[in-house]
Write a protein that holds these residues in place. Sequence first.
Motif, mmCIF file in Angstrom:
data_model
loop_
_atom_site.group_PDB
_atom_site.id
_atom_site.type_symbol
_atom_site.label_atom_id
_atom_site.label_comp_id
_atom_site.label_asym_id
_atom_site.label_seq_id
_atom_site.Cartn_x
_atom_site.Cartn_y
_atom_site.Cartn_z
ATOM 1 N N PRO A 81 41.602 45.672 75.676
ATOM 2 C CA PRO A 81 41.619 46.801 74.753
ATOM 3 C C PRO A 81 42.994 46.980 74.107
ATOM 4 N N ASN A 82 42.948 47.609 72.940
ATOM 5 C CA ASN A 82 44.145 47.617 72.110
ATOM 6 C C ASN A 82 45.034 48.829 72.355
ATOM 7 N N ASN A 83 46.292 48.574 72.362
ATOM 8 C CA ASN A 83 47.336 49.599 72.280
ATOM 9 C C ASN A 83 48.058 49.326 70.971
ATOM 10 N N PRO A 84 48.010 50.251 69.988
ATOM 11 C CA PRO A 84 47.878 51.699 70.148
ATOM 12 C C PRO A 84 46.534 52.322 69.760
ATOM 13 N N THR A 85 45.547 51.535 69.357
ATOM 14 C CA THR A 85 44.365 52.145 68.723
ATOM 15 C C THR A 85 43.256 52.513 69.700
ATOM 16 N N GLY A 86 43.266 51.912 70.892
ATOM 17 C CA GLY A 86 42.171 52.144 71.829
ATOM 18 C C GLY A 86 40.911 51.377 71.490
ATOM 19 N N ALA A 87 40.998 50.420 70.565
ATOM 20 C CA ALA A 87 39.822 49.631 70.176
ATOM 21 C C ALA A 87 39.436 48.666 71.288
ATOM 22 N N LEU A 88 38.129 48.419 71.400
ATOM 23 C CA LEU A 88 37.585 47.441 72.339
ATOM 24 C C LEU A 88 36.846 46.392 71.529
ATOM 25 N N TYR A 89 37.208 45.118 71.697
ATOM 26 C CA TYR A 89 36.659 44.059 70.866
ATOM 27 C C TYR A 89 35.326 43.568 71.424
ATOM 28 N N SER A 108 48.400 43.706 63.914
ATOM 29 C CA SER A 108 49.070 44.886 63.357
ATOM 30 C C SER A 108 48.018 45.977 63.179
ATOM 31 N N PRO A 109 48.148 47.108 63.868
ATOM 32 C CA PRO A 109 49.249 47.481 64.763
ATOM 33 C C PRO A 109 49.195 46.719 66.079
ATOM 34 N N ASP A 110 50.384 46.604 66.703
ATOM 35 C CA ASP A 110 50.478 45.874 67.964
ATOM 36 C C ASP A 110 51.294 46.676 68.970
ATOM 37 N N TYR A 111 51.251 46.231 70.230
ATOM 38 C CA TYR A 111 52.242 46.707 71.186
ATOM 39 C C TYR A 111 53.528 45.977 70.834
ATOM 40 N N PRO A 112 54.611 46.689 70.460
ATOM 41 C CA PRO A 112 55.744 46.057 69.775
ATOM 42 C C PRO A 112 56.508 45.032 70.589
ATOM 43 N N LEU A 113 56.326 45.013 71.909
ATOM 44 C CA LEU A 113 57.026 44.014 72.705
ATOM 45 C C LEU A 113 56.597 42.605 72.327
ATOM 46 N N TRP A 114 55.342 42.429 71.911
ATOM 47 C CA TRP A 114 54.881 41.104 71.503
ATOM 48 C C TRP A 114 55.704 40.578 70.325
ATOM 49 N N THR A 115 55.835 41.389 69.296
ATOM 50 C CA THR A 115 56.616 40.978 68.132
ATOM 51 C C THR A 115 58.069 40.752 68.520
ATOM 52 N N ALA A 116 58.620 41.646 69.340
ATOM 53 C CA ALA A 116 60.022 41.532 69.746
ATOM 54 C C ALA A 116 60.278 40.242 70.513
ATOM 55 N N PRO A 134 55.578 57.014 65.726
ATOM 56 C CA PRO A 134 54.988 56.736 64.411
ATOM 57 C C PRO A 134 54.401 55.340 64.335
ATOM 58 N N GLY A 135 53.521 55.140 63.361
ATOM 59 C CA GLY A 135 52.863 53.847 63.200
ATOM 60 C C GLY A 135 53.829 52.698 63.021
ATOM 61 N N LYS A 136 54.959 52.964 62.384
ATOM 62 C CA LYS A 136 55.954 51.915 62.167
ATOM 63 C C LYS A 136 56.413 51.305 63.480
ATOM 64 N N GLY A 137 56.405 52.114 64.544
ATOM 65 C CA GLY A 137 56.819 51.619 65.853
ATOM 66 C C GLY A 137 55.890 50.556 66.402
ATOM 67 N N PHE A 138 54.702 50.411 65.815
ATOM 68 C CA PHE A 138 53.722 49.413 66.254
ATOM 69 C C PHE A 138 53.495 48.350 65.184
ATOM 70 N N ASN A 139 54.521 48.168 64.354
ATOM 71 C CA ASN A 139 54.466 47.168 63.272
ATOM 72 C C ASN A 139 53.284 47.397 62.333
ATOM 73 N N TRP A 140 53.017 48.679 62.076
ATOM 74 C CA TRP A 140 52.013 49.077 61.095
ATOM 75 C C TRP A 140 52.767 49.662 59.910
ATOM 76 N N ASN A 141 52.689 49.006 58.784
ATOM 77 C CA ASN A 141 53.587 49.329 57.678
ATOM 78 C C ASN A 141 53.084 50.403 56.732
ATOM 79 N N THR A 142 51.830 50.827 56.878
ATOM 80 C CA THR A 142 51.326 51.896 56.017
ATOM 81 C C THR A 142 51.765 53.247 56.598
ATOM 82 N N PRO A 143 52.531 54.047 55.871
ATOM 83 C CA PRO A 143 53.014 55.320 56.420
ATOM 84 C C PRO A 143 51.866 56.295 56.688
#
Length: 496
Positions: free
Chosen positions: A269-277, A218-226, A457-466
């Motif tokens: 790499p992460n969607n939506p943040t663009g982070a690289l682990y 979280s945040p994630d690409y929402p298809l995973w959660t779905a 919005p962040g909520k669309g990526f299962n990120w609950n902080t507004p």
Amino acid sequence: MQNLFSQRLQEAMRDKGLKQVDVLRLVAARGQKLGKSQLSQYVSGKTTPRPDMLSTLAEALDVSAEWLSGDEESRDQGDSELKKFNEQKERPMRRFTKSSKLDHVSYDVRGPALDEAKRMEEDGVHILKLNIGNPAPFGFRAPDEVVIDMATQLRETEGYSDSHGLWSARKAIMQYDQIKHIPNVTMNDIYTGNGVSDLINMVMQAMVETGDEILVPSPDYPLWTACVTLAGGKAVHYLCDEQADWLPDIDDMRSKVSSNTKAIVIINPNNPTGALYPKEVLEEIVQIARENQLIILSDEIYDRLVMDGEEHVSIASLAPDLFCITFNGLSKSHMIAGWRVGWISISGNKRLGRGLIEGINMMSNMRLCSNVPAQSIVQTALGGHQSVKDYVVPGGRVRNQRDFVYERLRAIDGVSVVKPKAAFYVFPHLDPQKFNITDDEQFQLDLLQDEHVLIVPGKGFNWNTPGYFRIVFLPRRAILGEALDKIERFLSYYAQ
């Protein structure tokens, strides 16, 4: 009933003034064959007709089949139909709704705001769309060699392929996995799909039992959660830490493991943040999976869109003793999202997942095969010069647009942002003291209606902080500049 049929047949013939020969002629005119002796037996009450002949006789005599057979009181065909109509009116109208399996499934990247944007466009409003990572509308084109290769092979790809995929495609993928140091991948461990999205759903349906828990970022690409939810499982979200450049919070991940946990999903790499682990973080995730005997599912669709001289490390290369499934494809790296070219590679200790492999085989066989013309270009795409590198080096279009958006967002009062290292997304944060965002979807809709800019919005990526939202920086710099001017103007007065 037989005598009643005979009585009614005679009554109908008498009322119409018909003789048996007339009835035979009327029946013949309707394409049915009826013998003289057979009709005589009907009239005498010795036999009754089959349903198809009964229907033809009723039509010829202009009465209802139900009345003629003795089941109805009313003789007139119209009265019978009226009775049926009245019965249907009294019966409640049947309604069809979506399956209850979808009650807790969402995919807000293409949600209600997109519907509103379409409505506005129909009214003549121009919308600046920063919501979906689709390269083609923004002028990105597939390499000419890839396009030519598909065109020349179209005639050879009209039929089904092996359910795993074309031999040439899987061979090229296997060699790519070798370059990425993913261990123990054979031709039979590779499955092509209609994009990674198709394969996420396929693997989840094959793997997840009701009640299974899957760790998802979280945040994630929402298809995973779905897809976890649709398969009957529970997506348990571990946090990624904005203060640590959106890397996974290892302690939080560890705390979310339970006896029901079956797998860990990473998007790197992460969607939506663009982070690289980095490798060190990946090794910690591997250790959690090792300690708890978990499957590793790694979404690496952006692994060739890495900037700033960084290098992508595939987590499967660090886990030869674990059961790993790596998801990848060409949609983003080769700018051919619409061609739907994806694959999975199963690696590591495959003995641990023999049953799951059987399930994946079954799911793969059921859909016959993936898009064969798209498979035909995999070998060409993965070999030779990788044009995506030209986009992400200094001076490259994706990198320049990333830098431009990052600097513009940083300059807006009340906006903080982590510089993405990969992909083509940025995930800024609005100061809660200044903007008081309590409803992400309302913020999205207000921005769309006021300034005609569409974001997610962040909520669309299962990120609950507004107060978070994702911007796609694929549009050309002039369009990005116009959109950011509008966002800056909107934020100069907006608060919830």
